[in-house]
Scaffold this motif. Sequence first.
Motif, PDB file in Angstrom:
ATOM      1  N   LEU A 220      49.818  -4.868  30.610  1.00 15.31           N
ATOM      2  CA  LEU A 220      51.057  -4.363  30.025  1.00 15.31           C
ATOM      3  C   LEU A 220      50.761  -3.417  28.866  1.00 15.31           C
ATOM      4  O   LEU A 220      51.396  -2.365  28.720  1.00 15.31           O
ATOM      5  CB  LEU A 220      51.926  -5.535  29.550  1.00 15.31           C
ATOM      6  CG  LEU A 220      53.410  -5.249  29.336  1.00 15.31           C
ATOM      7  CD1 LEU A 220      54.100  -4.999  30.675  1.00 15.31           C
ATOM      8  CD2 LEU A 220      54.086  -6.413  28.623  1.00 15.31           C
ATOM      9  N   PHE A 221      49.777  -3.793  28.050  1.00 21.01           N
ATOM     10  CA  PHE A 221      49.415  -2.957  26.902  1.00 21.01           C
ATOM     11  C   PHE A 221      48.864  -1.611  27.365  1.00 21.01           C
ATOM     12  O   PHE A 221      49.201  -0.563  26.805  1.00 21.01           O
ATOM     13  CB  PHE A 221      48.386  -3.678  26.026  1.00 21.01           C
ATOM     14  CG  PHE A 221      47.855  -2.825  24.911  1.00 21.01           C
ATOM     15  CD1 PHE A 221      48.610  -2.576  23.782  1.00 21.01           C
ATOM     16  CD2 PHE A 221      46.592  -2.244  24.998  1.00 21.01           C
ATOM     17  CE1 PHE A 221      48.132  -1.771  22.752  1.00 21.01           C
ATOM     18  CE2 PHE A 221      46.107  -1.442  23.993  1.00 21.01           C
ATOM     19  CZ  PHE A 221      46.878  -1.208  22.858  1.00 21.01           C
ATOM     20  N   ILE A 222      47.999  -1.626  28.385  1.00 15.78           N
ATOM     21  CA  ILE A 222      47.428  -0.383  28.903  1.00 15.78           C
ATOM     22  C   ILE A 222      48.530   0.548  29.389  1.00 15.78           C
ATOM     23  O   ILE A 222      48.532   1.747  29.114  1.00 15.78           O
ATOM     24  CB  ILE A 222      46.432  -0.678  30.041  1.00 15.78           C
ATOM     25  CG1 ILE A 222      45.170  -1.350  29.494  1.00 15.78           C
ATOM     26  CG2 ILE A 222      46.051   0.610  30.772  1.00 15.78           C
ATOM     27  CD1 ILE A 222      44.220  -1.820  30.578  1.00 15.78           C
ATOM     28  N   SER A 223      49.507  -0.001  30.108  1.00 14.49           N
ATOM     29  CA  SER A 223      50.619   0.809  30.603  1.00 14.49           C
ATOM     30  C   SER A 223      51.435   1.385  29.456  1.00 14.49           C
ATOM     31  O   SER A 223      51.858   2.546  29.493  1.00 14.49           O
ATOM     32  CB  SER A 223      51.524  -0.032  31.511  1.00 14.49           C
ATOM     33  OG  SER A 223      50.849  -0.431  32.673  1.00 14.49           O
ATOM     34  N   ALA A 224      51.652   0.579  28.414  1.00 17.10           N
ATOM     35  CA  ALA A 224      52.423   1.043  27.262  1.00 17.10           C
ATOM     36  C   ALA A 224      51.681   2.138  26.511  1.00 17.10           C
ATOM     37  O   ALA A 224      52.257   3.161  26.126  1.00 17.10           O
ATOM     38  CB  ALA A 224      52.735  -0.122  26.330  1.00 17.10           C
ATOM     39  N   GLU A 225      50.394   1.943  26.323  1.00 18.39           N
ATOM     40  CA  GLU A 225      49.583   2.896  25.569  1.00 18.39           C
ATOM     41  C   GLU A 225      49.486   4.231  26.295  1.00 18.39           C
ATOM     42  O   GLU A 225      49.454   5.291  25.667  1.00 18.39           O
ATOM     43  CB  GLU A 225      48.189   2.291  25.356  1.00 18.39           C
ATOM     44  CG  GLU A 225      47.246   3.153  24.554  1.00 18.39           C
ATOM     45  CD  GLU A 225      47.443   3.054  23.049  1.00 18.39           C
ATOM     46  OE1 GLU A 225      46.477   3.322  22.329  1.00 18.39           O
ATOM     47  OE2 GLU A 225      48.556   2.718  22.604  1.00 18.39           O
ATOM     48  N   SER A 226      49.445   4.198  27.615  1.00 16.79           N
ATOM     49  CA  SER A 226      49.340   5.430  28.400  1.00 16.79           C
ATOM     50  C   SER A 226      50.711   6.016  28.742  1.00 16.79           C
ATOM     51  O   SER A 226      50.806   6.957  29.536  1.00 16.79           O
ATOM     52  CB  SER A 226      48.553   5.167  29.688  1.00 16.79           C
ATOM     53  OG  SER A 226      49.196   4.198  30.496  1.00 16.79           O
ATOM     54  N   LYS A 227      51.773   5.445  28.183  1.00 20.18           N
ATOM     55  CA  LYS A 227      53.151   5.916  28.374  1.00 20.18           C
ATOM     56  C   LYS A 227      53.588   5.831  29.835  1.00 20.18           C
ATOM     57  O   LYS A 227      54.386   6.641  30.302  1.00 20.18           O
ATOM     58  CB  LYS A 227      53.306   7.351  27.849  1.00 20.18           C
ATOM     59  CG  LYS A 227      52.999   7.487  26.368  1.00 20.18           C
ATOM     60  CD  LYS A 227      53.153   8.921  25.888  1.00 20.18           C
ATOM     61  CE  LYS A 227      52.792   9.040  24.421  1.00 20.18           C
ATOM     62  NZ  LYS A 227      52.885  10.428  23.928  1.00 20.18           N
ATOM     63  N   LEU A 229      54.544   2.708  31.099  1.00 20.15           N
ATOM     64  CA  LEU A 229      55.273   1.443  31.209  1.00 20.15           C
ATOM     65  C   LEU A 229      56.745   1.716  31.495  1.00 20.15           C
ATOM     66  O   LEU A 229      57.420   2.431  30.759  1.00 20.15           O
ATOM     67  CB  LEU A 229      55.125   0.637  29.917  1.00 20.15           C
ATOM     68  CG  LEU A 229      55.836  -0.719  29.862  1.00 20.15           C
ATOM     69  CD1 LEU A 229      55.374  -1.630  30.988  1.00 20.15           C
ATOM     70  CD2 LEU A 229      55.600  -1.387  28.514  1.00 20.15           C
ATOM     71  N   GLU A 230      57.244   1.139  32.569  1.00 18.67           N
ATOM     72  CA  GLU A 230      58.648   1.280  32.934  1.00 18.67           C
ATOM     73  C   GLU A 230      59.431   0.061  32.462  1.00 18.67           C
ATOM     74  O   GLU A 230      58.973  -1.069  32.598  1.00 18.67           O
ATOM     75  CB  GLU A 230      58.792   1.431  34.454  1.00 18.67           C
ATOM     76  CG  GLU A 230      58.156   2.702  34.998  1.00 18.67           C
ATOM     77  CD  GLU A 230      58.346   2.849  36.493  1.00 18.67           C
ATOM     78  OE1 GLU A 230      58.994   1.955  37.097  1.00 18.67           O
ATOM     79  OE2 GLU A 230      57.856   3.841  37.055  1.00 18.67           O
ATOM     80  N   ASP A 274      63.846  -6.162  28.337  1.00 18.06           N
ATOM     81  CA  ASP A 274      62.748  -6.384  29.271  1.00 18.06           C
ATOM     82  C   ASP A 274      62.065  -7.698  28.904  1.00 18.06           C
ATOM     83  O   ASP A 274      61.437  -7.805  27.850  1.00 18.06           O
ATOM     84  CB  ASP A 274      61.751  -5.222  29.204  1.00 18.06           C
ATOM     85  CG  ASP A 274      60.724  -5.273  30.332  1.00 18.06           C
ATOM     86  OD1 ASP A 274      60.050  -6.315  30.467  1.00 18.06           O
ATOM     87  OD2 ASP A 274      60.593  -4.287  31.072  1.00 18.06           O
ATOM     88  N   LYS A 275      62.179  -8.679  29.771  1.00 17.66           N
ATOM     89  CA  LYS A 275      61.691 -10.029  29.481  1.00 17.66           C
ATOM     90  C   LYS A 275      60.183 -10.057  29.265  1.00 17.66           C
ATOM     91  O   LYS A 275      59.676 -10.746  28.376  1.00 17.66           O
ATOM     92  CB  LYS A 275      62.071 -10.962  30.633  1.00 17.66           C
ATOM     93  CG  LYS A 275      61.745 -12.422  30.391  1.00 17.66           C
ATOM     94  CD  LYS A 275      62.250 -13.269  31.555  1.00 17.66           C
ATOM     95  CE  LYS A 275      61.986 -14.751  31.319  1.00 17.66           C
ATOM     96  NZ  LYS A 275      62.518 -15.579  32.443  1.00 17.66           N
TER      97      LYS A 275
END
Length: 393
Positions: A220-227, A229-230, A274-275
């Motif tokens: 989840l963090f990787i997705s958020a950091e790379s923009k 994350l949906e 987002d849960k």
Amino acid sequence: MSDDVYNQKSSLESYDPCTREVLDQHERIRKEFAAELINSVPNPSFILNNARKIVLYNETLAAAVGEQRENMILGRRPGELLRCCNSQKSWCGEAVPCVQCGALRAIQTAMTGGRAEEECMLLASIDGKVKSYTFKVNASPIVIRDEQYFIIHLADISDSKHKEMMERVFLHDLLNAVNGIVNAGTLIREDAIKSEHRDLAGMIVDRANFMANEIDAHRLFISAESKQLEIHNEPVAVKQILESVSTFYSGSQLAKDKNIFINSEIAEFGLLTDKRILYRIIENLVKNAIEASPANGKVEIKASSNENLALFTISNEGAIPMTVAHQIFRKSFSTKGKGRGLGTYSVKLFTENYLRGKVWFDSSQEDGTNFYVELPLSPSAEQLVTDPCQRGL
């Protein structure tokens, strides 16, 4: 392209792109556009004319393509110079697959007067061998002596994209393996006759569940950091989330000499968010609070709401020194040693970039440390943060 032209262009060496028009443009631009300026750019950079042909370039580009002969660079289109497979038998930008080219899209945007940044995945053929590149392409229009040109910057991000892909594949495969251990351990625990076997199987399941949780958090963090994350908003029962986090850590080795409490005055309320992300925010703050608590210390979890907002408070009895407090949300900053420091940074990233909220803290010797997360009860509410650096610094 006619068959005659197609046949003439059997290789990049079979034609001379450095025409008199290109040389004249090159000389005019070089007089107006100092070579030192474009050579000061650390990435490969070049200027194109309206035909998308290179009329000026920096030394970094020449070094990157391994070509120092000016007449073999000037007049070429980017894909031809970079040995793109699509430009081996067609002019750069004119092959059928070129419609998917990020570099071409960026240049076309610049040609309409805009600025663009695109990723370009390019398959090159170099000395008969295939090589893959991923470039970040920045393109902007530029006017020189009343003539329209386009300045292009390339950043080779092949290594970082490869690392990102491999990390995602690794985490996916690792999670599948861990889930297999969870399932196997659960079956053993259910079928075990001796109590010690059930206890051992239970320990395996607990450890595997902990690993799966950490892997999910990292993904989840990787997705958020790379923009990438949906957001998937859904109704979330707040007390259920808090109880889930509390139960997870209460039985862990991390909290074996700590006490985790959910404030008894928490009212039953929910919010639309987002849960997954909310769970990670609370989990990270609780984990940090446990680690910062003295032996036999208390970690308290609170939540309240008003008409539009939800407020979460995670408290522990430790105090944060002022020298640490000013850096608490900095990425990779940690008092726990090297390789740590993503916990509070990820909380700020998730809260303020994805859940439209804000996070801050206070700390003193008398009252301990309190972290606060404020979120809208509905994502349709006005965004809470206007300056992402305004709190907790």
